[in-house]
Design a protein around this motif. Sequence first.
Motif, short mmCIF file in Angstrom:
data_model
loop_
_atom_site.label_atom_id
_atom_site.label_comp_id
_atom_site.label_asym_id
_atom_site.label_seq_id
_atom_site.Cartn_x
_atom_site.Cartn_y
_atom_site.Cartn_z
N PHE A 1 29.53 64.58 16.65
CA PHE A 1 28.41 63.71 17.02
C PHE A 1 27.07 64.38 16.75
O PHE A 1 26.10 63.71 16.36
CB PHE A 1 28.52 63.32 18.50
N ASN A 2 27.00 65.69 16.95
CA ASN A 2 25.76 66.41 16.65
C ASN A 2 25.41 66.31 15.16
O ASN A 2 24.26 66.06 14.80
CB ASN A 2 25.89 67.88 17.05
N TYR A 3 26.41 66.50 14.30
CA TYR A 3 26.16 66.43 12.86
C TYR A 3 25.76 65.02 12.43
O TYR A 3 24.87 64.84 11.60
CB TYR A 3 27.40 66.89 12.08
N PHE B 1 21.58 61.64 10.52
CA PHE B 1 20.89 60.35 10.65
C PHE B 1 19.39 60.55 10.87
O PHE B 1 18.56 59.93 10.18
CB PHE B 1 21.49 59.55 11.81
N ILE B 2 19.02 61.41 11.81
CA ILE B 2 17.61 61.63 12.12
C ILE B 2 16.89 62.27 10.92
O ILE B 2 15.76 61.90 10.58
CB ILE B 2 17.44 62.51 13.38
N GLY B 3 17.53 63.24 10.27
CA GLY B 3 16.94 63.85 9.10
C GLY B 3 16.66 62.83 8.01
O GLY B 3 15.61 62.85 7.36
N ASN B 4 17.61 61.93 7.82
CA ASN B 4 17.45 60.88 6.81
C ASN B 4 16.30 59.94 7.19
O ASN B 4 15.52 59.53 6.32
CB ASN B 4 18.75 60.09 6.68
N ILE B 5 16.18 59.61 8.47
CA ILE B 5 15.10 58.74 8.94
C ILE B 5 13.74 59.40 8.71
O ILE B 5 12.79 58.76 8.22
CB ILE B 5 15.27 58.41 10.44
N TYR B 6 13.63 60.69 9.04
CA TYR B 6 12.37 61.40 8.81
C TYR B 6 12.03 61.42 7.31
O TYR B 6 10.85 61.26 6.94
CB TYR B 6 12.46 62.84 9.33
N ARG C 1 23.86 77.57 7.64
CA ARG C 1 23.88 78.98 8.05
C ARG C 1 24.20 79.16 9.53
O ARG C 1 24.96 80.06 9.90
CB ARG C 1 22.54 79.65 7.74
N TYR C 2 23.61 78.33 10.39
CA TYR C 2 23.70 78.56 11.83
C TYR C 2 24.46 77.47 12.59
O TYR C 2 24.65 77.60 13.80
CB TYR C 2 22.29 78.68 12.42
N LYS C 3 24.83 76.41 11.90
CA LYS C 3 25.53 75.28 12.53
C LYS C 3 24.70 74.63 13.65
O LYS C 3 25.25 73.99 14.55
CB LYS C 3 26.88 75.72 13.14
N ASP C 4 23.41 74.79 13.56
CA ASP C 4 22.55 74.22 14.59
C ASP C 4 21.13 74.09 14.04
O ASP C 4 20.75 74.82 13.12
CB ASP C 4 22.53 75.12 15.83
N THR C 5 20.35 73.15 14.60
CA THR C 5 18.96 72.98 14.21
C THR C 5 18.22 72.20 15.27
O THR C 5 18.81 71.39 15.99
CB THR C 5 18.86 72.24 12.86
N SER C 6 16.94 72.50 15.40
CA SER C 6 16.05 71.65 16.19
C SER C 6 15.40 70.69 15.21
O SER C 6 14.37 71.01 14.60
CB SER C 6 15.00 72.51 16.91
N ILE C 7 16.02 69.55 15.00
CA ILE C 7 15.78 68.71 13.86
C ILE C 7 14.31 68.33 13.67
O ILE C 7 13.76 68.44 12.58
CB ILE C 7 16.69 67.44 13.89
N THR C 8 13.66 67.89 14.73
CA THR C 8 12.27 67.43 14.61
C THR C 8 11.34 68.60 14.33
O THR C 8 10.51 68.54 13.40
CB THR C 8 11.83 66.70 15.90
N ARG C 9 11.45 69.66 15.12
CA ARG C 9 10.59 70.82 14.94
C ARG C 9 10.79 71.46 13.57
O ARG C 9 9.82 71.76 12.86
CB ARG C 9 10.85 71.84 16.04
N ASP C 10 12.04 71.65 13.17
CA ASP C 10 12.33 72.32 11.90
C ASP C 10 11.87 71.48 10.71
O ASP C 10 11.32 72.02 9.74
CB ASP C 10 13.83 72.61 11.78
N PHE C 11 12.10 70.17 10.76
CA PHE C 11 11.73 69.31 9.63
C PHE C 11 10.22 69.35 9.41
O PHE C 11 9.75 69.61 8.29
CB PHE C 11 12.20 67.87 9.88
N PHE C 12 9.46 69.09 10.45
CA PHE C 12 8.01 68.97 10.27
C PHE C 12 7.34 70.34 10.14
O PHE C 12 6.25 70.43 9.53
CB PHE C 12 7.41 68.14 11.40
N SER C 13 7.95 71.37 10.67
CA SER C 13 7.44 72.72 10.44
C SER C 13 7.55 73.09 8.97
O SER C 13 6.61 73.61 8.36
CB SER C 13 8.19 73.72 11.31
N SER C 14 8.71 72.82 8.37
CA SER C 14 8.90 73.09 6.95
C SER C 14 8.00 72.20 6.10
O SER C 14 7.43 72.65 5.10
CB SER C 14 10.37 72.86 6.56
#
Length: 226
Positions: free
Chosen positions: A14-16, A21-26, A76-89
Amino acid sequence: MNKYFNFENLNTIFNYVFWFFIGNIYFLICNIPFIIYLLLFGFKSFQSSIVLLFVVLLPLGPSITALLYVMGKLVRYKDTSITRDFFSSYKNNFATSITTAFVYEILIFMLFFNITFLKATSYGSLLMPFFYISLLVIFCCITYSYTLIARFHISTINVFKNSLILCISNPLITLGNMIIFLFALAFIEIKASYAFLFLSSIVCFLLMFFQENLFKELQEKNKTSP
């Protein structure tokens, strides 16, 4: 059987799904101008609005880089803070990625117009293979350029130089990259609605997954180089 469907594994699945989904929406939100362009004009009449197409394609660079960065963290880490990581990059790599997009667009548009012109000439068949091969090389390099920006702190000049080197020196990975894009195009034709929800994230995840060992080798070389 139960060990494959315990709470921890279901939670991971469910996390993946959520991250994809959220990454695609962003990604789609960052490319609303291009989506509006497609709805209004499509690709068939793009020659009449070529300047507008050039402009609306530019945000693809930073948004692809941001999505690749997020998917790279998942690999690499099997985890991400999707919103923070996306917009930070998106913010940190904006200048390099949009400059890269600008240069690639110039090259692709120039080659396209040369091909269009040569088709109407008697000697076009002699030069056409060169331009088609050039287009292929550019698209192969693109599959490395944005992953490099997402993974390393790298100058724009080195993005193009290293992309070409990696494209030529790693033929199997390059072939795999192109297969991923062919899969994406086929998926759009077959299931466009599902593609709209997840495809960008899936493509970026696969690119980062297949290139991860290559990136590790590059990191080791940088550590050992004087």
